[in-house]
Design an enzyme around this catalytic site. Structure first.
Site, PDB file in Angstrom:
ATOM      1  CG  HIS A  93      -1.885  -1.093   1.336  1.00  0.00           C
ATOM      2  ND1 HIS A  93      -2.788  -1.389   0.344  1.00  0.00           N
ATOM      3  CD2 HIS A  93      -2.088  -2.007   2.324  1.00  0.00           C
ATOM      4  CE1 HIS A  93      -3.514  -2.442   0.717  1.00  0.00           C
ATOM      5  NE2 HIS A  93      -3.098  -2.838   1.914  1.00  0.00           N
TER       6      HIS A  93
ATOM      7  CG  ASP B 123      -4.210 -10.286   4.629  1.00  0.00           C
ATOM      8  OD1 ASP B 123      -3.978 -10.873   3.553  1.00  0.00           O
ATOM      9  OD2 ASP B 123      -4.130  -9.048   4.752  1.00  0.00           O
TER      10      ASP B 123
HETATM   11  C1  TV7 Z   1      -0.570  -5.379   3.951  1.00  0.00           C
HETATM   12  N1  TV7 Z   1      -8.069  -2.677   8.766  1.00  0.00           N
HETATM   13  C2  TV7 Z   1      -2.374  -4.083   5.154  1.00  0.00           C
HETATM   14  C3  TV7 Z   1      -3.828  -3.925   5.481  1.00  0.00           C
HETATM   15  C4  TV7 Z   1      -4.150  -2.561   6.009  1.00  0.00           C
HETATM   16  C5  TV7 Z   1      -5.593  -2.404   6.432  1.00  0.00           C
HETATM   17  C6  TV7 Z   1      -7.486  -1.515   8.582  1.00  0.00           C
HETATM   18  C7  TV7 Z   1      -7.305  -1.933  10.711  1.00  0.00           C
HETATM   19  C8  TV7 Z   1      -6.922  -1.780  12.115  1.00  0.00           C
HETATM   20  C9  TV7 Z   1      -6.001  -0.779  12.435  1.00  0.00           C
HETATM   21  C10 TV7 Z   1      -5.603  -0.629  13.765  1.00  0.00           C
HETATM   22  C11 TV7 Z   1      -6.126  -1.497  14.753  1.00  0.00           C
HETATM   23  C12 TV7 Z   1      -7.404  -2.606  13.135  1.00  0.00           C
HETATM   24  C13 TV7 Z   1      -8.657  -4.485  13.829  1.00  0.00           C
HETATM   25  C14 TV7 Z   1      -7.955  -2.971  10.086  1.00  0.00           C
HETATM   26  C15 TV7 Z   1     -10.386   3.058   7.744  1.00  0.00           C
HETATM   27  C16 TV7 Z   1      -9.556   3.064   8.938  1.00  0.00           C
HETATM   28  C17 TV7 Z   1      -9.880   2.178  10.126  1.00  0.00           C
HETATM   29  C18 TV7 Z   1      -7.020   3.303  12.293  1.00  0.00           C
HETATM   30  C19 TV7 Z   1      -7.235   3.069  13.762  1.00  0.00           C
HETATM   31  N2  TV7 Z   1      -7.021  -2.468  14.403  1.00  0.00           N
HETATM   32  C20 TV7 Z   1      -2.061  -5.295   4.290  1.00  0.00           C
HETATM   33  C21 TV7 Z   1      -5.926  -0.992   6.776  1.00  0.00           C
HETATM   34  C22 TV7 Z   1      -7.340  -0.838   7.272  1.00  0.00           C
HETATM   35  C23 TV7 Z   1      -4.675   0.350  14.148  1.00  0.00           C
HETATM   36  N3  TV7 Z   1      -7.626   0.551   7.410  1.00  0.00           N
HETATM   37  O1  TV7 Z   1      -2.728  -5.241   3.046  1.00  0.00           O
HETATM   38  C24 TV7 Z   1      -4.274   0.462  15.479  1.00  0.00           C
HETATM   39  O2  TV7 Z   1      -8.285  -3.584  12.810  1.00  0.00           O
HETATM   40  O3  TV7 Z   1      -9.814   0.232   7.628  1.00  0.00           O
HETATM   41  C25 TV7 Z   1      -8.871   0.993   7.598  1.00  0.00           C
HETATM   42  C26 TV7 Z   1      -9.008   2.502   7.760  1.00  0.00           C
HETATM   43  C27 TV7 Z   1      -9.126   4.403   9.442  1.00  0.00           C
HETATM   44  C28 TV7 Z   1      -7.934   4.286  10.360  1.00  0.00           C
HETATM   45  N4  TV7 Z   1      -8.262   3.418  11.511  1.00  0.00           N
HETATM   46  C29 TV7 Z   1      -8.686   2.073  11.074  1.00  0.00           C
HETATM   47  O4  TV7 Z   1      -2.468  -6.487   4.910  1.00  0.00           O
HETATM   48  C30 TV7 Z   1       0.347  -5.406   5.107  1.00  0.00           C
HETATM   49  N5  TV7 Z   1      -7.026  -1.035   9.756  1.00  0.00           N
HETATM   50  C31 TV7 Z   1      -5.705  -1.356  16.066  1.00  0.00           C
HETATM   51  C32 TV7 Z   1      -4.774  -0.390  16.438  1.00  0.00           C
HETATM   52 ZN    ZN Z   2      -3.755  -7.421   3.703  1.00  0.00          ZN
END
Ligand code: TV7
Ligand code: ZN
Ligand code: CA
Length: 362
Positions: free
Chosen positions: A132, A251
Site C-alpha cells: 500500500h 490474511d
Molecule cells: C498489507 N483494517 C495491510 C492492510 C491494512 C488495512 C485496517 C485496521 C486496524 C487498524 C488498527 C487497529 C485494526 C482491527 C484494520 C479506515 C480506517 C480504520 C485506524 C485506527 N485495528 C495489508 C488498513 C485498514 C490500528 N484501514 O494489506 C491500530 O483492525 O480500515 C482501515 C481505515 C481508518 C484508520 N483506523 C482504522 O495487509 C500489510 N485497519 C488497532 C490499532
Molecule cells: Zn492485507
C-alpha cells in the site's frame, strides 16, 4: 539451478507497531524460527537483509517523505504538518521505534532479492510485501513500497515483461497505481471485495495493465483453484514473464482477524507450486497476515514448496515449540485458539464455485 535463497532480518523480532496494532505480532521471526527448527534452510541459503539507503528508496519515494520518516524515528514523534501530509502517525500507521529502519530493511531485502535473481533464481523475502505504500505517504501499515522498488530494480536490469501477483486479502493499490502507465509491469490482485482500501473493482483494468479479482466473503480453496487455472495460468502462458513477484500475504486464510476470506494454506502452497518454474526469476514476498500461528505455517510451507520439500504430517517437537511459544496477548484481537500446533498443512477447504467467482472467470 541454484537453490532458493531466504532473506530475513533480526529487526522483525524486536520491532512491533505498538500495543493493540494488528502488526504487533512476531511474524517474520516466527516464520524463520519455524523454518530453521524444521531443518529446512542451509546456512548458505540465508541472507541477512541490508537496510536500503536514501538513494535506493528515492528511486520511487519522494525525498521529502523519506526525510520525514527518518525524522519521525529520530524524534519518536511527528509534527502536525508531517502527520497531515505524509500520514505518519495517522490512519493506523503509527510512529514506532523502527519506523524508518524497519521499512528500509524490507526494501533492502527486496532490492537484494532483485540483485540475487539478476541472472535467474528464486528468493523468498517474508519481510517484504508492503503493497500500500505511496510515493509520498504511508498507507495501510505500509511506509515504503518494497514491491514497487523491487519491480523497478528488475526494470533497471533491462527486464520488460514483469508479472506482479498479489494474493493478500487487500487490494494491491500502491503497486497497481505505481505502474499504471507502465506496459512492462502487469499487476494482478485477488482481494476481498468491498473492504478497505475499496479500490480494485473488476472493471478497473488501469489502462490494460491490471487485473483485479475482488472475491466474496468465504472465498475458499476450490474458488482459488478456479481463478488460478482459469485466469492466472493462461495469463502466464500468454505473457511469458521474465520475472514473477508474488505478494503472498496470508490474511486471506480462514483464521485471519482482518478478512472474511476462508482459504486454507493449501491454496498458497498450490499457487507457489504453480509459479515455481513458470518464469526464470521468482520472488515471493510476505504481506498481511494477522494470526501469527497461521502466518508462520503458511510462509514456512511456501518456503518448503520453493525447495521441493514435503512437510511432515506431524511437526517435530522443536517446530511445535516455536508455535507454542507464541502467546495470545501478542496476537491481535480475536484470533482463535490454535488447534493445529501439531501440523503444518491445513485441511483443504473446498466447496462450490459461487456465481460471484464464476463471474470473474467470464
Ligand atoms: C498489507 N483494517 C495491510 C492492510 C491494512 C488495512 C485496517 C485496521 C486496524 C487498524 C488498527 C487497529 C485494526 C482491527 C484494520 C479506515 C480506517 C480504520 C485506524 C485506527 N485495528 C495489508 C488498513 C485498514 C490500528 N484501514 O494489506 C491500530 O483492525 O480500515 C482501515 C481505515 C481508518 C484508520 N483506523 C482504522 O495487509 C500489510 N485497519 C488497532 C490499532
Ligand atoms: Zn492485507
Ligand atoms: Ca491482494
Amino acid at each position: 539451478m541454484s537453490p532458493p535463497l531466504l532473506v530475513g532480518s533480526e529487526i522483525y523480532r524486536r520491532s512491533t507497531y505498538g500495543p493493540k496494532h494488528p502488526l504487533a505480532i512476531p511474524r517474520v521471526s516466527t516464520t524463520l524460527d519455524l523454518i530453521r527448527a524444521l531443518g529446512w534452510v542451509e546456512e548458505a541459503q540465508y541472507r541477512d537483509s541490508p537496510m536500503a539507503d536514501v538513494a535506493a528508496l528515492t528511486r520511487f519515494h519522494d525525498p521529502g517523505y523519506i526525510a520525514a520518516l527518518q525524522r519521525a524515528e529520530e524524534a519518536q514523534a511527528v509534527s502536525p504538518e508531517d502527520r497531515e501530509r505524509f500520514r505518519i502517525g495517522a490512519d493506523g500507521n503509527p510512529v514506532y521505534r523502527e519506523v524508518f529502519r524497519r521499512p528500509a530493511t524490507s526494501a533492502g531485502g527486496v532490492l537484494l532479492a532483485a540483485e540475487l535473481t539478476r541472472h535467474g533464481g528464486v528468493v523468498h523475502v517474508p519481510g517484504g510485501g508492503t503493497h500500500h505504500g505511496r510515493r509520498d505517504r504511508a498507507s495501510g501499515f505500509c511506509y515504503v513500497n518494497d514491491a514497487v522498488l523491487g519491480l523497478l530494480a528488475w526494470m533497471d536490469q533491462g527486464l520488460t515483461r514483469l508479472l506482479y501477483l498479489d494474493v493478500d486479502a487487500h487490494h494491491g493499490d500502491g503497486v497497481q497505481d505505481a505502474f499504471q502507465d507502465e506496459p512492462r509491469v502487469i499487476t494482478v490482485s485477488i482481494h476481498e471485495g468491498a473492504r478497505w482500501p475499496f479500490s480494485g473493482v473488476a472493471e478497473d483494468v488501469a489502462g490494460g495493465q491490471a487485473l483485479n479479482l475482488p472475491v466474496p466473503a468465504g472465498f475458499h480453496d476450490t474458488e482459488m483453484r478456479a481463478l488460478r487455472e482459469g485466469l492466472i495460468e493462461p495469463l502466464i502462458a500468454r505473457l511469458r514473464p521474465e520475472a514473477i513477484m508474488l505478494q503472498c500475504g496470508s490474511d486471506a486464510l480462514l483464521e485471519d482477524p482482518l478478512s472474511r476470506l476462508a482459504l486454507s494454506n493449501n491454496a498458497h502452497r498450490d499457487l507457489v507450486a504453480c509459479l515455481r518454474g513458470a518464469a526464470p526469476r521468482l520472488m515471493v514476498l510476505g504481506g498481511g497476515g494477522y494470526n501469527p500461528w497461521s502466518v508462520a505455517r503458511c510462509w514456512a510451507l511456501a518456503w518448503a514448496e520453493l525447495n521441493g520439500i514435503a512437510p511432515p504430517l506431524r511437526l517435530p517437537e522443536a517446530a511445535e515449540s516455536v508455535l507454542r511459544g507464541l502467546s495470545f496477548h501478542r496476537a491481535a484481537g480475536r484470533n482463535p485458539a490454535p488447534h493445529w500446533f501439531t501440523t503444518l498443512l491445513d485441511a483443504p477447504r473446498e466447496g462450490p464455485v459461487r456465481a460471484e467467482v464464476r463471474a470473474l472467470l467470464a
